[in-house]
Design a protein around this motif. Structure first.
Motif, PDB file in Angstrom:
ATOM      1  N   MET A   1      29.941   4.652  18.555  1.00 20.08           N
ATOM      2  CA  MET A   1      28.819   5.368  17.954  1.00 20.08           C
ATOM      3  C   MET A   1      29.284   6.080  16.673  1.00 20.08           C
ATOM      4  O   MET A   1      30.339   6.706  16.650  1.00 20.08           O
ATOM      5  N   ILE A   2      28.489   5.955  15.628  1.00 20.24           N
ATOM      6  CA  ILE A   2      28.760   6.647  14.376  1.00 20.24           C
ATOM      7  C   ILE A   2      27.525   7.466  14.016  1.00 20.24           C
ATOM      8  O   ILE A   2      26.573   6.937  13.435  1.00 20.24           O
ATOM      9  N   PRO A   3      27.487   8.752  14.362  1.00 17.29           N
ATOM     10  CA  PRO A   3      26.337   9.586  13.979  1.00 17.29           C
ATOM     11  C   PRO A   3      26.251   9.714  12.461  1.00 17.29           C
ATOM     12  O   PRO A   3      27.258   9.992  11.794  1.00 17.29           O
ATOM     13  N   ILE A   4      25.071   9.515  11.903  1.00 14.80           N
ATOM     14  CA  ILE A   4      24.871   9.522  10.456  1.00 14.80           C
ATOM     15  C   ILE A   4      23.730  10.473  10.106  1.00 14.80           C
ATOM     16  O   ILE A   4      22.686  10.470  10.766  1.00 14.80           O
ATOM     17  N   LEU A   5      23.935  11.266   9.049  1.00 12.61           N
ATOM     18  CA  LEU A   5      22.891  12.126   8.501  1.00 12.61           C
ATOM     19  C   LEU A   5      22.487  11.581   7.137  1.00 12.61           C
ATOM     20  O   LEU A   5      23.339  11.375   6.271  1.00 12.61           O
ATOM     21  N   ILE A   6      21.179  11.344   6.950  1.00 13.21           N
ATOM     22  CA  ILE A   6      20.638  10.865   5.683  1.00 13.21           C
ATOM     23  C   ILE A   6      19.755  11.958   5.098  1.00 13.21           C
ATOM     24  O   ILE A   6      18.729  12.311   5.693  1.00 13.21           O
ATOM     25  N   THR A   7      20.136  12.506   3.955  1.00 12.83           N
ATOM     26  CA  THR A   7      19.278  13.474   3.285  1.00 12.83           C
ATOM     27  C   THR A   7      18.321  12.725   2.357  1.00 12.83           C
ATOM     28  O   THR A   7      18.619  11.651   1.857  1.00 12.83           O
ATOM     29  N   GLY A   8      17.141  13.317   2.150  1.00 16.37           N
ATOM     30  CA  GLY A   8      16.134  12.624   1.346  1.00 16.37           C
ATOM     31  C   GLY A   8      15.661  11.355   2.022  1.00 16.37           C
ATOM     32  O   GLY A   8      15.386  10.345   1.374  1.00 16.37           O
ATOM     33  N   CYS A   9      15.498  11.411   3.347  1.00 17.80           N
ATOM     34  CA  CYS A   9      15.214  10.194   4.115  1.00 17.80           C
ATOM     35  C   CYS A   9      13.814   9.641   3.881  1.00 17.80           C
ATOM     36  O   CYS A   9      13.520   8.522   4.321  1.00 17.80           O
ATOM     37  N   HIS A  10      12.947  10.378   3.198  1.00 20.73           N
ATOM     38  CA  HIS A  10      11.606   9.874   2.902  1.00 20.73           C
ATOM     39  C   HIS A  10      11.500   9.272   1.504  1.00 20.73           C
ATOM     40  O   HIS A  10      10.433   8.807   1.119  1.00 20.73           O
ATOM     41  N   GLY A  11      12.593   9.284   0.755  1.00 23.66           N
ATOM     42  CA  GLY A  11      12.617   8.614  -0.534  1.00 23.66           C
ATOM     43  C   GLY A  11      12.805   7.119  -0.360  1.00 23.66           C
ATOM     44  O   GLY A  11      12.987   6.608   0.755  1.00 23.66           O
ATOM     45  N   LEU A  12      12.785   6.389  -1.468  1.00 21.98           N
ATOM     46  CA  LEU A  12      12.896   4.930  -1.407  1.00 21.98           C
ATOM     47  C   LEU A  12      14.175   4.488  -0.719  1.00 21.98           C
ATOM     48  O   LEU A  12      14.147   3.711   0.243  1.00 21.98           O
ATOM     49  N   LEU A  13      15.320   4.964  -1.186  1.00 18.24           N
ATOM     50  CA  LEU A  13      16.580   4.574  -0.569  1.00 18.24           C
ATOM     51  C   LEU A  13      16.708   5.148   0.830  1.00 18.24           C
ATOM     52  O   LEU A  13      17.175   4.460   1.750  1.00 18.24           O
ATOM     53  N   GLY A  14      16.295   6.404   1.016  1.00 18.79           N
ATOM     54  CA  GLY A  14      16.388   7.010   2.335  1.00 18.79           C
ATOM     55  C   GLY A  14      15.641   6.222   3.383  1.00 18.79           C
ATOM     56  O   GLY A  14      16.152   5.980   4.497  1.00 18.79           O
ATOM     57  N   GLN A  15      14.433   5.776   3.051  1.00 16.68           N
ATOM     58  CA  GLN A  15      13.656   4.978   4.007  1.00 16.68           C
ATOM     59  C   GLN A  15      14.359   3.669   4.339  1.00 16.68           C
ATOM     60  O   GLN A  15      14.403   3.246   5.506  1.00 16.68           O
ATOM     61  N   LYS A  16      14.908   3.022   3.324  1.00 19.53           N
ATOM     62  CA  LYS A  16      15.578   1.738   3.567  1.00 19.53           C
ATOM     63  C   LYS A  16      16.848   1.937   4.392  1.00 19.53           C
ATOM     64  O   LYS A  16      17.163   1.109   5.267  1.00 19.53           O
ATOM     65  N   LEU A  17      17.560   3.034   4.164  1.00 16.23           N
ATOM     66  CA  LEU A  17      18.761   3.303   4.955  1.00 16.23           C
ATOM     67  C   LEU A  17      18.416   3.570   6.414  1.00 16.23           C
ATOM     68  O   LEU A  17      19.124   3.108   7.321  1.00 16.23           O
ATOM     69  N   VAL A  18      17.345   4.316   6.656  1.00 14.00           N
ATOM     70  CA  VAL A  18      16.906   4.519   8.041  1.00 14.00           C
ATOM     71  C   VAL A  18      16.635   3.173   8.694  1.00 14.00           C
ATOM     72  O   VAL A  18      17.033   2.913   9.841  1.00 14.00           O
ATOM     73  N   GLU A  19      15.974   2.292   7.966  1.00 13.89           N
ATOM     74  CA  GLU A  19      15.626   0.969   8.493  1.00 13.89           C
ATOM     75  C   GLU A  19      16.852   0.128   8.828  1.00 13.89           C
ATOM     76  O   GLU A  19      16.914  -0.509   9.888  1.00 13.89           O
ATOM     77  N   VAL A  20      17.855   0.122   7.937  1.00 16.29           N
ATOM     78  CA  VAL A  20      18.991  -0.790   8.129  1.00 16.29           C
ATOM     79  C   VAL A  20      20.120  -0.191   8.951  1.00 16.29           C
ATOM     80  O   VAL A  20      20.909  -0.938   9.554  1.00 16.29           O
TER      81      VAL A  20
END
Length: 301
Positions: A1-20
């Motif tokens: 398991m690798i816990p990851i925090l994405i800031t700005g997750c509702h921006g274009l890149l943030g949304q795509k990172l959540v998806e992938v």
């Protein structure tokens, strides 16, 4: 398991990172300034409304979730607004990064900071990862300062530079592509500069590159962008062609004639050979990127 925090997750890149990232890593945490998540019920994803310019809140939240990776996609990116609202720009683009770096060091989290070709002056691009930054706008200076914070104060600091990002997502402001398509469909004329030259980047390529950086445990500076260099005007013509729209409305102009508040790097963009070789990715050319963009369009309409 690798816990990851994405800031700005509702921006274009943030949304795509959540998806992938959510299907292959986890848990994945996303923070943004919106009160509710754009991803209700998505797998092992958790959302929190968080202002990353608030140091205490950042330190407290990172201590609570102890991520192994912090990906900072949040930034003030309106170049002309940054030139005018300098305190606001520095607060989000530099001070907030300092909070994330400090939190990462305290809790053993690697920090991946997004950056831009605006850290260069645009006199000798495209640039490699080894070229020396020389920003000419306040936005560029703020992003260069954030790079220095991450690389200078974090042992696993990682910088991902990209340029002219486009793609689909929920509730986003228009990208260059979506704005141009809408404008041409309305029969309006647009002036597009011929002297700003760089790559353009499909968000899918950028997100895949970041995913590979995490999987391969890479650090340092990485240029991730489309593999083709062209002017904004030529890009506009290719967009029109991809959508079978008339090109007569696309009028060539020069950057100096637009009267913008912030100076732009003209001969800019990136050499992406290092990322393609070491991350084992072939980034899209313009035609491929626009084809993928069009294929995805229906699911966001």
């Amino acid at each position: 398991m690798i816990p990851i925090l994405i800031t700005g997750c509702h921006g274009l890149l943030g949304q795509k990172l959540v998806e992938v990232l959510t299907p292959d890593f986890g848990p994945v945490y996303g923070v943004d300034v919106h009160p509710a998540s754009y991803f209700p019920g998505l797998g092992d994803f958790q959302y929190r409304c968080l202002d990353i310019t608030n140091r205490n809140d950042v330190l407290e939240f990172v201590a609570k979730i102890t991520p192994r990776i912090i990906i900072n996609t949040a930034a003030m990116t309106n170049v002309d607004a940054c030139e005018i609202e300098r305190e606001k720009c520095w607060n989000l683009n530099v001070h907030a990064v300092q909070h994330l770096v400090d939190a990462g060091r305290r809790h053993g989290a690697k920090v991946i900071q997004l950056s831009t070709d605006y850290v260069f002056d645009g006199e000798a691009g495209p640039y490699t990862e080894l070229d020396r930054p020389h920003p000419i706008s306040y936005y560029g200076r703020s992003k260069h300062a954030s790079e220095n914070l991450v690389l200078g104060k974090h042992p696993d600091g990682t910088i991902v530079r990209t340029v002219v990002l486009f793609g689909h997502g929920r509730s986003l402001r228009p990208s260059f592509v979506s704005w141009l398509v809408k404008t041409l469909r309305e029969g309006k004329e647009v002036k597009i500069v011929t002297d700003q030259i760089s790559n353009v980047t499909l968000v899918d390529d950028l997100a895949l590159g970041i995913k590979r950086i995490i999987s391969l445990n890479k650090t340092g500076i990485w240029n991730i962008a489309g593999r083709q260099i062209l002017s904004r005007h030529d890009f506009a013509l290719q967009i029109a062609d991809a959508y079978s729209l008339p090109v007569e409305g696309i009028q060539p102009t020069l950057t100096r004639l637009l009267g913008q508040a912030a100076p732009r790097p003209l001969q800019a963009g990136f050499v992406v050979d290092k990322a393609q070789k070491e991350l084992n990715i072939t980034f899209s050319n313009v035609q491929e990127a626009l084809r993928k963009y069009k294929e995805q369009e229906a699911s966001f309409n």
